[in-house]
Write a protein that holds these residues in place. Structure first.
Motif, PDB file in Angstrom:
ATOM      1  N   LEU A 225      46.381 -11.337 -25.497  1.00  0.00           N
ATOM      2  CA  LEU A 225      45.894 -12.978 -24.777  1.00  0.00           C
ATOM      3  C   LEU A 225      45.280 -12.459 -23.386  1.00  0.00           C
ATOM      4  CD1 LEU A 225      46.565 -16.376 -24.885  1.00  0.00           C
ATOM      5  CD2 LEU A 225      48.438 -15.336 -23.747  1.00  0.00           C
ATOM      6  N   HIS A 226      45.505 -12.004 -23.199  1.00  0.00           N
ATOM      7  CA  HIS A 226      44.746 -12.191 -21.361  1.00  0.00           C
ATOM      8  C   HIS A 226      43.442 -11.529 -21.512  1.00  0.00           C
ATOM      9  CE1 HIS A 226      44.933 -11.111 -16.584  1.00  0.00           C
ATOM     10  NE2 HIS A 226      43.981 -11.699 -16.958  1.00  0.00           N
ATOM     11  N   ALA A 227      43.134 -10.714 -22.237  1.00  0.00           N
ATOM     12  CA  ALA A 227      41.906 -10.652 -22.916  1.00  0.00           C
ATOM     13  C   ALA A 227      41.450 -11.417 -23.872  1.00  0.00           C
ATOM     14  CB  ALA A 227      41.853  -9.307 -23.487  1.00  0.00           C
ATOM     15  N   TRP A 228      41.799 -11.972 -24.177  1.00  0.00           N
ATOM     16  CA  TRP A 228      40.950 -13.257 -24.776  1.00  0.00           C
ATOM     17  C   TRP A 228      40.356 -14.117 -23.982  1.00  0.00           C
ATOM     18  CZ3 TRP A 228      38.372 -14.589 -29.304  1.00  0.00           C
ATOM     19  CH2 TRP A 228      37.990 -16.243 -29.384  1.00  0.00           C
ATOM     20  N   LEU A 229      41.114 -14.853 -23.231  1.00  0.00           N
ATOM     21  CA  LEU A 229      41.562 -15.779 -22.002  1.00  0.00           C
ATOM     22  C   LEU A 229      39.851 -15.047 -21.743  1.00  0.00           C
ATOM     23  CD1 LEU A 229      44.243 -17.604 -20.950  1.00  0.00           C
ATOM     24  CD2 LEU A 229      42.809 -18.084 -23.140  1.00  0.00           C
ATOM     25  N   LEU A 230      40.002 -14.362 -20.685  1.00  0.00           N
ATOM     26  CA  LEU A 230      38.599 -13.744 -20.355  1.00  0.00           C
ATOM     27  C   LEU A 230      37.814 -13.723 -21.149  1.00  0.00           C
ATOM     28  CD1 LEU A 230      40.521 -10.599 -18.360  1.00  0.00           C
ATOM     29  CD2 LEU A 230      39.702 -12.773 -17.785  1.00  0.00           C
ATOM     30  N   TYR A 231      37.073 -13.195 -21.720  1.00  0.00           N
ATOM     31  CA  TYR A 231      36.401 -12.658 -22.867  1.00  0.00           C
ATOM     32  C   TYR A 231      35.803 -14.431 -23.207  1.00  0.00           C
ATOM     33  CZ  TYR A 231      33.877 -14.226 -27.100  1.00  0.00           C
ATOM     34  OH  TYR A 231      33.056 -14.372 -28.317  1.00  0.00           O
ATOM     35  N   ALA A 232      36.282 -15.347 -23.462  1.00  0.00           N
ATOM     36  CA  ALA A 232      36.402 -17.029 -23.903  1.00  0.00           C
ATOM     37  C   ALA A 232      35.278 -17.186 -22.747  1.00  0.00           C
ATOM     38  CB  ALA A 232      37.800 -17.366 -24.404  1.00  0.00           C
ATOM     39  N   ALA A 233      35.799 -17.083 -21.449  1.00  0.00           N
ATOM     40  CA  ALA A 233      35.261 -17.696 -20.579  1.00  0.00           C
ATOM     41  C   ALA A 233      33.670 -17.488 -20.902  1.00  0.00           C
ATOM     42  CB  ALA A 233      36.200 -17.738 -18.588  1.00  0.00           C
ATOM     43  N   GLU A 234      33.165 -15.922 -20.500  1.00  0.00           N
ATOM     44  CA  GLU A 234      32.190 -15.370 -20.525  1.00  0.00           C
ATOM     45  C   GLU A 234      31.408 -16.172 -22.376  1.00  0.00           C
ATOM     46  OE1 GLU A 234      30.533 -11.540 -21.991  1.00  0.00           O
ATOM     47  OE2 GLU A 234      32.121 -11.198 -21.892  1.00  0.00           O
ATOM     48  N   ALA A 235      31.842 -16.055 -23.037  1.00  0.00           N
ATOM     49  CA  ALA A 235      31.555 -16.958 -24.140  1.00  0.00           C
ATOM     50  C   ALA A 235      31.344 -18.559 -23.979  1.00  0.00           C
ATOM     51  CB  ALA A 235      32.157 -16.802 -25.518  1.00  0.00           C
ATOM     52  N   GLN A 236      31.811 -19.073 -23.690  1.00  0.00           N
ATOM     53  CA  GLN A 236      31.944 -20.192 -23.215  1.00  0.00           C
ATOM     54  C   GLN A 236      30.651 -20.719 -22.359  1.00  0.00           C
ATOM     55  OE1 GLN A 236      35.347 -21.724 -22.111  1.00  0.00           O
ATOM     56  NE2 GLN A 236      36.050 -22.007 -23.831  1.00  0.00           N
ATOM     57  N   ALA A 237      30.291 -19.929 -21.444  1.00  0.00           N
ATOM     58  CA  ALA A 237      28.957 -19.906 -19.876  1.00  0.00           C
ATOM     59  C   ALA A 237      27.921 -19.051 -21.176  1.00  0.00           C
ATOM     60  CB  ALA A 237      29.897 -18.686 -19.562  1.00  0.00           C
ATOM     61  N   ARG A 238      27.903 -18.639 -22.017  1.00  0.00           N
ATOM     62  CA  ARG A 238      27.049 -18.258 -22.907  1.00  0.00           C
ATOM     63  C   ARG A 238      26.330 -19.616 -23.661  1.00  0.00           C
ATOM     64  NH1 ARG A 238      25.643 -12.532 -23.624  1.00  0.00           N
ATOM     65  NH2 ARG A 238      23.850 -12.920 -24.845  1.00  0.00           N
ATOM     66  N   GLY A 239      27.649 -20.478 -24.702  1.00  0.00           N
ATOM     67  CA  GLY A 239      26.872 -21.484 -25.173  1.00  0.00           C
ATOM     68  C   GLY A 239      26.343 -22.136 -23.987  1.00  0.00           C
ATOM     69  N   ALA A 240      26.312 -22.617 -23.314  1.00  0.00           N
ATOM     70  CA  ALA A 240      25.823 -23.511 -22.332  1.00  0.00           C
ATOM     71  C   ALA A 240      24.274 -22.207 -22.369  1.00  0.00           C
ATOM     72  CB  ALA A 240      26.486 -23.705 -20.707  1.00  0.00           C
ATOM     73  N   GLU A 241      24.408 -21.864 -22.232  1.00  0.00           N
ATOM     74  CA  GLU A 241      22.887 -21.158 -22.376  1.00  0.00           C
ATOM     75  C   GLU A 241      22.570 -21.320 -23.129  1.00  0.00           C
ATOM     76  OE1 GLU A 241      22.854 -17.049 -21.469  1.00  0.00           O
ATOM     77  OE2 GLU A 241      24.201 -17.432 -19.677  1.00  0.00           O
ATOM     78  N   SER A 242      22.864 -21.822 -24.290  1.00  0.00           N
ATOM     79  CA  SER A 242      22.378 -21.780 -25.833  1.00  0.00           C
ATOM     80  C   SER A 242      21.611 -23.363 -26.244  1.00  0.00           C
ATOM     81  CB  SER A 242      22.792 -22.048 -26.900  1.00  0.00           C
ATOM     82  OG  SER A 242      23.274 -20.319 -26.449  1.00  0.00           O
TER      83      SER A 242
END
Length: 247
Positions: A225-242
């Motif tokens: 769960l912890h790893a998913w949340l850390l990953y998700a913050a990064e992925a959402q930031a990449r979503g802003a770049e798109s």
């Protein structure tokens, strides 16, 4: 897994505890989502949220539909999806994206109805119907969480995504539903009112990490769960770049 907090007790008359508040104490989670939110806010402010157009929103939703379909196994290109020539999976994702913003008020009052409608839009068998009593219970729990939690919207969106994707409460297309629900939370909770960020594209850009972290969420207990949340913050930031705001 269900993100249940450590067991605690409350005295009579105490406020109902937030079911997700404990997640904000996990190392790196608050700062990760805060940084992502700052980036999204800067994008929307600096690139002209007030000047955004319905066409930009439509383009964001289309990009999201293509990325979500690709993650679900579609081989259609973005140009094919844009031309209405995508495969069945892409068509399902486009149907979801077309009606997604209309479900914003539904999420705020009846989350289960919103989840069921997202699934029905995919055209999958048994539209909107949980596959088992256990799945129905899981959905009810998620619905209650959406209505009661006060954690940051990005965190809630990430958790809802992982829960729907890994619990697989519907007959098919659970990934499409999960990714649509993530975007829906970002709109409904005011992070991205015009839906100009493309979180689905962030996950596609990090596909290997996306898939491995979802597996970890499903089987890895608290560490997953912890790893998913850390990953998700990064992925959402990449979503802003798109975002279409970036051209």
């Amino acid at each position: 897994m269900s993100p249940a907090p450590p067991t605690s007790t409350s005295g009579a008359g105490s406020p109902t505890p937030d079911p997700l508040e404990w997640l904000t104490g996990l190392e790196g989670v608050p700062s990760g989502f805060a940084s992502t939110r700052d980036g999204i806010d800067a994008l929307l402010r600096d690139r002209g949220l007030r000047r955004s157009t319905p066409e930009q929103t439509a383009e964001s939703l289309l990009r999201g539909a293509h990325a979500s379909a690709a993650l679900e196994g579609s081989g259609s290109t973005l140009d094919q999806v844009r031309a209405g020539e995508g495969d069945a999976t892409a068509e399902a994702a486009v149907r979801v994206s077309t009606e997604l913003l209309g479900l914003v008020p539904v999420l705020g009052r009846a989350p289960l109805q919103a989840f069921a409608r997202l699934h029905a839009l995919t055209g999958a068998p048994d539209p909107g119907r949980p596959v088992s009593p256990e799945a129905a219970d899981r959905l009810r729990s998620l619905g209650t969480t959406v209505l009661t939690t006060r954690v940051p919207a990005l965190l809630l969106a990430a958790l809802l995504h992982a829960e729907l994707a890994t619990a697989a409460p519907f007959s098919a297309c659970n990934g499409v539903v999960a990714r649509a629900a993530e975007r829906l939370v970002l709109v409904a909770r005011g992070v991205d009112p015009a839906s100009l960020v493309v979180p689905e594209a962030g996950h596609l850009a990090l596909r290997a990490e996306y898939e491995s972290n979802l597996r970890g969420y499903a089987t890895g207990g608290r560490s997953g769960l912890h790893a998913w949340l850390l990953y998700a913050a990064e992925a959402q930031a990449r979503g802003a770049e798109s975002s279409p705001l970036r051209g």
